[in-house]
Design an enzyme around this catalytic site. Structure first.
Site, PDB file in Angstrom:
ATOM      1  N   SER A 155     -88.129 -27.850 -55.028  1.00  0.00           N
ATOM      2  CA  SER A 155     -89.368 -27.094 -55.043  1.00  0.00           C
ATOM      3  C   SER A 155     -89.246 -25.976 -56.093  1.00  0.00           C
ATOM      4  CB  SER A 155     -89.681 -26.560 -53.638  1.00  0.00           C
ATOM      5  OG  SER A 155     -91.015 -26.163 -53.524  1.00  0.00           O
ATOM      6  N   ASP A 203     -95.813 -36.254 -51.761  1.00  0.00           N
ATOM      7  CA  ASP A 203     -95.715 -34.803 -51.940  1.00  0.00           C
ATOM      8  C   ASP A 203     -96.814 -34.293 -52.871  1.00  0.00           C
ATOM      9  OD1 ASP A 203     -94.933 -32.173 -52.226  1.00  0.00           O
ATOM     10  OD2 ASP A 203     -93.246 -32.625 -53.559  1.00  0.00           O
ATOM     11  N   HIS A 242     -91.932 -34.169 -49.882  1.00  0.00           N
ATOM     12  CA  HIS A 242     -91.355 -33.052 -50.618  1.00  0.00           C
ATOM     13  C   HIS A 242     -89.838 -33.015 -50.480  1.00  0.00           C
ATOM     14  CE1 HIS A 242     -92.040 -29.344 -52.774  1.00  0.00           C
ATOM     15  NE2 HIS A 242     -91.410 -28.615 -51.881  1.00  0.00           N
TER      16      HIS A 242
END
Length: 500
Positions: free
Chosen positions: A178, A443, A468
């Site tokens: 991320s 995601d 994700h």
């Protein structure tokens, strides 16, 4: 009841993002921080002692002002279980939350460390967790919070560990997921003489003010169960707009959705927060769908796209509105919440708190500041073809920046900050080698990432059916073949970088 957190700025976030999420994914109105692209903690059966925290007590406060010699203590962790002389350094980069030592014994990178005889370090991001460079989170003190300062922290930290642990020439591979995945790629781009390769998982590389594409991916992901799910959400949303026009109907909404307060139809900020929270029930489920991030005993990880769309398609429950309310009630019950808080002023009041003991200091205030000052990534309702209404446009997010920090954070000013970030880091045209960019099709953050090979030395891995940061978690019997292969590919790339 904690006031509803600010419109989900990241993420990334994460997320994003090697962080503690002991309750796994929690909808944004259930906790006192924004929901970004965060990477949660992995499921674990580990029963031994986790590595103890250590401190780098000479980290610089401002790396870009030679006249400022102030220093602070940054937290980090070490695992040398698999290390053999001459082996590589693996550096896990912390993101927008508390660094969780469970990552020192779990996750795909630990498998890679075993395979490549690496020593593992994880360093906490400045301003998050226990790594407090300043006395509080006042606006004046937040000026030292930026991705650029964080990258300089990492460069300084690498030099420190090479000396302290006698690793002067060992090759180094960075990891992140991320936002910290972005940092991993940017670290290789900005400090290639310190980093020999980087894994940038679910990394948003393109900063953007209006991240309307987020809901686009959510809709596509919901559609994997059929078109009925989004249609029923649309019908529920349409009914809510109708009910808002009548006082008695507003009371029905309060009862059906277990709202903490009465609805003031004239307060557009409250209405925006209400719609953004209802959308958030589905956004978070999609973002972390069927991943392998839960601690043993975590709650909510069994709520998937199939779960929420199953409810939306179950006509025995009642009307589309009643089914929409049933999804909300499921999440309220799952996270032991009595009611949904949607009052805008409460949210702003929470996020204006500046002391380290406040709920805002868990990451909400800091990450909100970073999105306003650097990245945007405001997940708005501006996309036409989505079923969640039109009540949280990008201006709603810009207003929060201004209200929380009492600063002229207009959309125009934030847009200029974002343009500066893209110029500095290279945007989609980032010039890097020896970086891999894994992303999952489910995601929503993949819309801001690298989906096609930049070059033979900077490949993208697009993993169908995964959410994700899925490739970072430990293996699971439920992993699909593409996910399994992605981990093998990443390990092979690391091996290639270590000998080149």
């Amino acid at each position: 009841m904690v006031a509803a957190p600010v419109r989900r700025f990241l993420s990334f976030l994460s997320i994003i993002s090697i962080t503690t999420l002991t309750q796994a994914w929690i909808p944004r109105h259930f906790r006192g921080r924004p929901k970004g692209g965060m990477l949660g903690a992995p499921r674990t059966k580990f029963r031994g002692n986790l590595p103890s925290e250590m401190w780098f007590d000479k980290q610089r406060l401002d790396h870009f002002n030679g006249a400022d010699i102030r220093i602070w203590s940054q937290r980090y962790f070490v695992n040398d279980t698999f290390y053999k002389d001459g082996g590589p350094i693996f550096l896990m980069i912390g993101g927008e939350g508390t660094a969780d030592p469970i990552w020192m014994v779990e996750g795909a990178w630990i498998d890679y460390a075993r395979q490549h005889s690496a020593i593992c370090f994880m360093v906490e991001h400045r301003y998050y967790g226990k790594s407090h460079p300043v006395k509080d989170l006042s606006l004046d003190n937040l000026k030292y919070l930026s991705s650029r300062q964080a990258l300089a922290d990492l460069a300084y930290f690498v030099q420190f560990i090479r000396q302290k642990f006698n690793l002067p020439t060992n090759k180094l591979i960075s990891f992140g997921g991320s936002y910290s995945g972005s940092l991993s790629a940017w670290l290789r781009a900005k400090y290639p003489f310190l980093v020999d390769g980087a894994v940038a998982t679910s990394a948003p590389i393109h900063a953007q003010l209006d991240f309307k594409e987020y809901l686009g991916v959510v809709v596509s992901s919901l559609a994997t169960t059929g078109e009925k799910c989004s249609y029923e959400i649309y019908m529920a949303t349409k009914t809510i707009y109708s009910y808002l026009q009548d006082k008695d109907d507003r009371m029905k909404l309060k009862e059906m959705f277990y709202l903490c307060d009465d609805i003031d139809a004239n307060n557009q900020m409250d209405i925006a927060n209400l719609f953004t929270n209802l959308a958030g029930n589905f956004e978070g489920v999609v973002q972390y769908n069927k991943d392998n991030r839960a601690f043993e005993g975590a709650i909510g990880t069994n709520i998937t796209i199939d779960t929420v769309c199953g409810i939306m398609g179950d006509e025995s429950i009642g009307t589309a509105l009643q089914r929409y309310a049933a999804v909300n009630k499921l999440l309220l019950d799952t996270y032991f919440q009595k009611c949904m808080d949607f009052k805008y002023d409460k949210m702003i009041s929470d996020l204006k708190k500046t002391n380290w003991n406040s709920s805002a200091s868990e990451g909400g205030r800091q990450w909100t500041y970073q999105t306003c000052a650097e990245f945007g990534w405001f997940q708005s309702s501006d996309l036409v073809e989505q079923p969640f209404g039109i009540s949280f446009p990008v201006n709603f997010s810009c207003s929060q920046c201004a209200d929380i920090f009492e600063k002229e954070f207009t959309c125009s000013a934030i847009g200029a900050n974002i343009d500066d970030s893209n110029r500095y880091y290279g945007d989609y045209g980032i010039k890097v080698t020896k970086v891999v960019f894994p992303n999952g099709s489910i995601d929503p953050w993949h819309a801001m990432g690298i989906l096609h090979d930049l070059s033979e030395d900077a490949p993208a891995i697009y993993i169908n059916g995964t959410a994700h940061c899925a490739n970072m978690y430990p293996e699971s019997p439920d992993d699909n073949e593409e996910l399994k292969q992605s981990r093998i590919t990443i390990s092979n790339l690391i091996g290639k970088w270590l000998v080149s």
